[in-house]
Scaffold this active site. Structure first.
Site, PDB file in Angstrom:
ATOM      1  N   LYS A 174       2.080  -3.267   7.301  1.00  0.00           N
ATOM      2  CA  LYS A 174       2.403  -3.460   5.877  1.00  0.00           C
ATOM      3  C   LYS A 174       3.855  -3.041   5.601  1.00  0.00           C
ATOM      4  O   LYS A 174       4.561  -3.690   4.836  1.00  0.00           O
ATOM      5  CB  LYS A 174       1.439  -2.661   4.996  1.00  0.00           C
ATOM      6  CG  LYS A 174       0.004  -3.156   4.988  1.00  0.00           C
ATOM      7  CD  LYS A 174      -0.192  -4.556   4.429  1.00  0.00           C
ATOM      8  CE  LYS A 174       0.026  -4.656   2.941  1.00  0.00           C
ATOM      9  NZ  LYS A 174      -0.382  -5.988   2.409  1.00  0.00           N
ATOM     10  N   TYR A 200      -2.100  -0.509  10.883  1.00  0.00           N
ATOM     11  CA  TYR A 200      -2.202  -1.170   9.573  1.00  0.00           C
ATOM     12  C   TYR A 200      -0.981  -0.856   8.716  1.00  0.00           C
ATOM     13  O   TYR A 200      -0.300  -1.762   8.214  1.00  0.00           O
ATOM     14  CB  TYR A 200      -3.486  -0.742   8.841  1.00  0.00           C
ATOM     15  CG  TYR A 200      -3.462  -1.078   7.362  1.00  0.00           C
ATOM     16  CD1 TYR A 200      -3.514  -2.399   6.912  1.00  0.00           C
ATOM     17  CD2 TYR A 200      -3.357  -0.054   6.396  1.00  0.00           C
ATOM     18  CE1 TYR A 200      -3.465  -2.698   5.555  1.00  0.00           C
ATOM     19  CE2 TYR A 200      -3.312  -0.354   5.036  1.00  0.00           C
ATOM     20  CZ  TYR A 200      -3.367  -1.674   4.621  1.00  0.00           C
ATOM     21  OH  TYR A 200      -3.310  -1.972   3.273  1.00  0.00           O
ATOM     22  N   THR A 247       0.818  -1.210   0.000  1.00  0.00           N
ATOM     23  CA  THR A 247       0.000   0.000   0.000  1.00  0.00           C
ATOM     24  C   THR A 247       0.854   1.263   0.000  1.00  0.00           C
ATOM     25  O   THR A 247       1.981   1.264   0.508  1.00  0.00           O
ATOM     26  CB  THR A 247      -0.891  -0.011   1.265  1.00  0.00           C
ATOM     27  OG1 THR A 247      -1.527   1.253   1.390  1.00  0.00           O
ATOM     28  CG2 THR A 247      -0.085  -0.258   2.531  1.00  0.00           C
ATOM     29  N   ASP A 248       0.278   2.352  -0.509  1.00  0.00           N
ATOM     30  CA  ASP A 248       0.980   3.648  -0.442  1.00  0.00           C
ATOM     31  C   ASP A 248       1.030   4.186   0.998  1.00  0.00           C
ATOM     32  O   ASP A 248       1.774   5.119   1.277  1.00  0.00           O
ATOM     33  CB  ASP A 248       0.334   4.673  -1.388  1.00  0.00           C
ATOM     34  CG  ASP A 248      -1.124   4.971  -1.085  1.00  0.00           C
ATOM     35  OD1 ASP A 248      -1.699   4.352  -0.158  1.00  0.00           O
ATOM     36  OD2 ASP A 248      -1.701   5.847  -1.768  1.00  0.00           O
ATOM     37  N   GLU A 249       0.231   3.599   1.897  1.00  0.00           N
ATOM     38  CA  GLU A 249       0.192   4.124   3.267  1.00  0.00           C
ATOM     39  C   GLU A 249       1.515   3.950   4.006  1.00  0.00           C
ATOM     40  O   GLU A 249       1.752   4.609   5.017  1.00  0.00           O
ATOM     41  CB  GLU A 249      -0.940   3.461   4.068  1.00  0.00           C
ATOM     42  CG  GLU A 249      -2.292   3.717   3.437  1.00  0.00           C
ATOM     43  CD  GLU A 249      -3.475   3.534   4.368  1.00  0.00           C
ATOM     44  OE1 GLU A 249      -3.263   3.369   5.579  1.00  0.00           O
ATOM     45  OE2 GLU A 249      -4.606   3.576   3.867  1.00  0.00           O
TER      46      GLU A 249
HETATM   47  P1  NAD Z   1      -9.674  -7.380   1.856  1.00  0.00           P
HETATM   48  O1  NAD Z   1      -9.723  -7.090   3.315  1.00  0.00           O
HETATM   49  O2  NAD Z   1     -10.873  -7.116   1.011  1.00  0.00           O
HETATM   50  O3  NAD Z   1      -9.284  -8.902   1.617  1.00  0.00           O
HETATM   51  C1  NAD Z   1      -8.303  -9.558   2.361  1.00  0.00           C
HETATM   52  C2  NAD Z   1      -8.454 -11.058   2.114  1.00  0.00           C
HETATM   53  O4  NAD Z   1      -7.438 -11.731   2.872  1.00  0.00           O
HETATM   54  C3  NAD Z   1      -9.799 -11.627   2.577  1.00  0.00           C
HETATM   55  O5  NAD Z   1     -10.326 -12.470   1.592  1.00  0.00           O
HETATM   56  C4  NAD Z   1      -9.447 -12.406   3.833  1.00  0.00           C
HETATM   57  O6  NAD Z   1     -10.312 -13.506   4.076  1.00  0.00           O
HETATM   58  C5  NAD Z   1      -8.021 -12.845   3.536  1.00  0.00           C
HETATM   59  N1  NAD Z   1      -7.255 -13.123   4.755  1.00  0.00           N
HETATM   60  C6  NAD Z   1      -7.159 -12.344   5.868  1.00  0.00           C
HETATM   61  N2  NAD Z   1      -6.384 -12.955   6.786  1.00  0.00           N
HETATM   62  C7  NAD Z   1      -5.959 -14.129   6.228  1.00  0.00           C
HETATM   63  C8  NAD Z   1      -5.131 -15.183   6.675  1.00  0.00           C
HETATM   64  N3  NAD Z   1      -4.571 -15.161   7.905  1.00  0.00           N
HETATM   65  N4  NAD Z   1      -4.902 -16.222   5.841  1.00  0.00           N
HETATM   66  C9  NAD Z   1      -5.454 -16.262   4.605  1.00  0.00           C
HETATM   67  N5  NAD Z   1      -6.277 -15.298   4.140  1.00  0.00           N
HETATM   68  C10 NAD Z   1      -6.516 -14.235   4.943  1.00  0.00           C
HETATM   69  O7  NAD Z   1      -8.400  -6.587   1.305  1.00  0.00           O
HETATM   70  P2  NAD Z   1      -8.175  -5.858  -0.091  1.00  0.00           P
HETATM   71  O8  NAD Z   1      -8.688  -4.485   0.001  1.00  0.00           O
HETATM   72  O9  NAD Z   1      -8.618  -6.759  -1.174  1.00  0.00           O
HETATM   73  O10 NAD Z   1      -6.581  -5.773  -0.072  1.00  0.00           O
HETATM   74  C11 NAD Z   1      -5.801  -6.854  -0.562  1.00  0.00           C
HETATM   75  C12 NAD Z   1      -4.329  -6.508  -0.393  1.00  0.00           C
HETATM   76  O11 NAD Z   1      -4.043  -5.316  -1.109  1.00  0.00           O
HETATM   77  C13 NAD Z   1      -3.901  -6.257   1.054  1.00  0.00           C
HETATM   78  O12 NAD Z   1      -2.618  -6.786   1.234  1.00  0.00           O
HETATM   79  C14 NAD Z   1      -3.879  -4.743   1.167  1.00  0.00           C
HETATM   80  O13 NAD Z   1      -2.944  -4.327   2.133  1.00  0.00           O
HETATM   81  C15 NAD Z   1      -3.458  -4.352  -0.228  1.00  0.00           C
HETATM   82  N6  NAD Z   1      -3.924  -3.032  -0.695  1.00  0.00           N
HETATM   83  C16 NAD Z   1      -5.236  -2.683  -0.609  1.00  0.00           C
HETATM   84  C17 NAD Z   1      -5.662  -1.450  -1.119  1.00  0.00           C
HETATM   85  C18 NAD Z   1      -7.114  -1.028  -1.083  1.00  0.00           C
HETATM   86  O14 NAD Z   1      -7.423   0.109  -1.442  1.00  0.00           O
HETATM   87  N7  NAD Z   1      -8.051  -1.871  -0.708  1.00  0.00           N
HETATM   88  C19 NAD Z   1      -4.730  -0.586  -1.698  1.00  0.00           C
HETATM   89  C20 NAD Z   1      -3.376  -0.975  -1.742  1.00  0.00           C
HETATM   90  C21 NAD Z   1      -2.996  -2.206  -1.250  1.00  0.00           C
HETATM   91  O1  DAU Z   2      -4.155   3.944   0.294  1.00  0.00           O
HETATM   92  C1  DAU Z   2      -4.361   2.556   0.199  1.00  0.00           C
HETATM   93  C2  DAU Z   2      -5.203   2.094   1.366  1.00  0.00           C
HETATM   94  O2  DAU Z   2      -6.526   2.565   1.112  1.00  0.00           O
HETATM   95  C3  DAU Z   2      -5.209   0.572   1.537  1.00  0.00           C
HETATM   96  O3  DAU Z   2      -3.919   0.151   1.874  1.00  0.00           O
HETATM   97  C4  DAU Z   2      -6.182   0.159   2.642  1.00  0.00           C
HETATM   98  O4  DAU Z   2      -6.247  -1.246   2.718  1.00  0.00           O
HETATM   99  C5  DAU Z   2      -7.553   0.707   2.300  1.00  0.00           C
HETATM  100  O5  DAU Z   2      -8.439   0.411   3.357  1.00  0.00           O
HETATM  101  C6  DAU Z   2      -7.494   2.216   2.074  1.00  0.00           C
HETATM  102  O6  DAU Z   2      -7.226   2.918   3.309  1.00  0.00           O
HETATM  103  P1  DAU Z   2      -7.977   4.286   3.704  1.00  0.00           P
HETATM  104  O7  DAU Z   2      -7.904   4.445   5.156  1.00  0.00           O
HETATM  105  O8  DAU Z   2      -7.516   5.409   2.854  1.00  0.00           O
HETATM  106  O9  DAU Z   2      -9.479   3.905   3.204  1.00  0.00           O
HETATM  107  P2  DAU Z   2     -10.911   4.125   3.884  1.00  0.00           P
HETATM  108  O10 DAU Z   2     -11.926   3.730   2.864  1.00  0.00           O
HETATM  109  O11 DAU Z   2     -11.010   3.520   5.235  1.00  0.00           O
HETATM  110  O12 DAU Z   2     -10.966   5.704   4.055  1.00  0.00           O
HETATM  111  C7  DAU Z   2     -10.807   6.590   2.961  1.00  0.00           C
HETATM  112  C8  DAU Z   2     -10.840   8.003   3.496  1.00  0.00           C
HETATM  113  O13 DAU Z   2     -12.181   8.279   3.965  1.00  0.00           O
HETATM  114  C9  DAU Z   2      -9.953   8.251   4.699  1.00  0.00           C
HETATM  115  O14 DAU Z   2      -9.448   9.582   4.648  1.00  0.00           O
HETATM  116  C10 DAU Z   2     -10.879   8.096   5.903  1.00  0.00           C
HETATM  117  C11 DAU Z   2     -12.198   8.601   5.354  1.00  0.00           C
HETATM  118  N1  DAU Z   2     -13.424   7.977   5.944  1.00  0.00           N
HETATM  119  C12 DAU Z   2     -13.486   6.620   5.954  1.00  0.00           C
HETATM  120  C13 DAU Z   2     -14.598   5.982   6.480  1.00  0.00           C
HETATM  121  C14 DAU Z   2     -14.671   4.474   6.531  1.00  0.00           C
HETATM  122  C15 DAU Z   2     -14.444   8.770   6.402  1.00  0.00           C
HETATM  123  O15 DAU Z   2     -14.390  10.005   6.352  1.00  0.00           O
HETATM  124  N2  DAU Z   2     -15.550   8.134   6.921  1.00  0.00           N
HETATM  125  C16 DAU Z   2     -15.663   6.792   7.006  1.00  0.00           C
HETATM  126  O16 DAU Z   2     -16.693   6.278   7.513  1.00  0.00           O
END
Ligand code: NAD
Ligand code: DAU
Length: 352
Positions: free
Chosen positions: A162, A158, A133-135
């Protein structure tokens, strides 16, 4: 059938993972795709109903922190590559329960690295690709972008978990010669995202005329990427990315949260046949997320330059497609928001 490659995708039943599994099963019929997922609250096999039963697809329920299970899995399938997405992914949950993030994101990654190291005596043609992630880069001010050289500065449990897993993946490359690749991506959105994340949570609340909880002043900025564009980038990096390298992936599509929520409200009013402004009136500014990162923005020039990747759509179009998908899939939404989701929501937002 003899497959050309067997690839392990971890976390393939989650949001991004399910898009990636579908893409790879469809576009590489000569690969065997093994999806390993624990099926936590975030994992859902309904996301993959359309590819169930395909001859080049296998689902295995399992836990990446279980060493014996991972060793057995590697012995049974003799993987050529690993694309590692399994993680605890929601920042707010990491604030209330950091330990599960340490266990899955850090320990789980090391268990997989060890299994790959043990089973890949000959690393020719092998690839361990870690999705991050970019975080990990921390928070930006009003200007600037994260590049692959930006120093790590994670702020939430989180992002710290990562960042730690990224360092460990690189350590296995330098120390043991494990052929790794990494990518760090911005915020994804699109179908099948669990409604704890901003966009689907807002869509669900608008449907139910519930308050729309915007954290703090709503001026936090995120860079949004259509999930299928991320899946395409992962497929490309897996095949063409250089060993040991990191690629930043982003949409060049920055939105302040409040502007994004306004846009969603307007789209939803149109789709639901509501009078303009009805959904905006549900917006409620609530207590801020502790340690909330102000702005993320990605410089994705390396992946554009080296691999020719480009995002296919921008958020105005992607948000409409996303809203339409959730409205066409209300049964999916109802199922994932029943039960444990209610307790989560009450704990996080103080109401049912
Ligand atoms: P998600 O939470 O939707 O999915 C995570 C999956 O991992 C689920 O299917 C869950 O059952 C599985 N999982 C959790 N713990 C596990 C374990 N111990 N063993 C096996 N499986 C397990 O997450 P996502 O949003 O699809 O993100 C996927 C990956 O991409 C993560 O590594 C996250 O850090 C990264 N990522 C997410 C975003 C985003 O915006 N969602 C952006 C950048 C990177
Ligand atoms: O940047 C990549 C990341 O983006 C991934 O690594 C994470 O897995 C993914 O969850 C996401 O993280 P964020 O914290 O940016 O996403 P989230 O959807 O939780 O929140 C997006 C923005 O909105 C953040 O500034 C918090 C705000 N927010 C979020 C929720 C859930 C609100 O204002 N209200 C809310 O209820």
């Amino acid at each position: 059938m003899a497959f050309q490659q067997t690839i392990l995708i971890t976390g393939g039943a989650g949001f991004i993972g399910s898009h990636l599994v579908r893409l790879m099963v469809n576009s590489h019929p000569d690969y065997h795709i093994v999806n390993l997922d624990k099926l936590t609250y975030a994992g859902n096999l309904e996301n993959l109903k359309d590819i169930e039963g395909r001859p080049n697809y296998t689902f295995v329920k399992g836990d990446i922190t279980n060493e014996a299970q991972m060793q057995q899995l590697f012995a049974a399938f003799q993987f050529d590559g690993v694309i590692h997405l399994a993680a605890e992914s929601h920042v707010d949950r990491s604030i209330s329960n950091p330990m599960s993030f340490i266990e899955t994101n850090i320990v789980g990654t090391v268990v997989l690295l060890n299994a790959a190291r043990y089973h890949w005596k000959d690393t020719t043609g092998k690839r361990f690709y870690h999705i991050s992630t970019d975080e990990v880069y921390g928070s930006l001010g009003d200007t600037g972008f994260f590049t692959e050289e930006t120093a790590y500065d994670p702020r939430s449990p989180y992002s710290a978990s990562k960042a730690s897993s990224d360092h460990l993946v690189r350590a296995y490359y330098h120390t043991y010669g494990l052929p790794v690749a990494l990518s760090n991506c911005s915020n994804n959105y699109g179908p099948y995202q669990f409604p704890e994340k901003l966009i689907p949570l807002m869509i669900n609340n608008i449907r139910h005329n519930k308050p729309l909880p915007v954290y703090g002043d709503g001026l936090y900025t995120r860079d949004w990427l259509w999930v299928e564009d991320h899946a395409a980038a992962i497929d490309l990096i897996y095949h063409k990315g250089r060993v040991g390298e990191t690629y930043n992936i982003g949409g060049n599509n920055e939105w302040k949260n409040i502007d994004l929520v306004h846009q969603l409200c307007d789209i939803m009013d149109g789709l639901l046949g509501r009078q303009a402004g009805v959904s905006r009136s549900l917006i409620s500014f609530v207590k801020d997320r502790p340690g909330h990162d102000r702005r993320y923005a990605i410089d994705a020039s390396k992946i554009r330059r080296e691999l020719g990747w480009e995002p296919s759509i921008r958020a105005a179009e992607g948000l409409r497609r996303t809203a339409e998908w959730y409205l066409e899939n209300t049964e999916w939404l109802e199922r994932v928001t029943s039960g444990a989701y209610q307790q989560y929501y009450e704990h996080q937002y103080g109401e049912g």
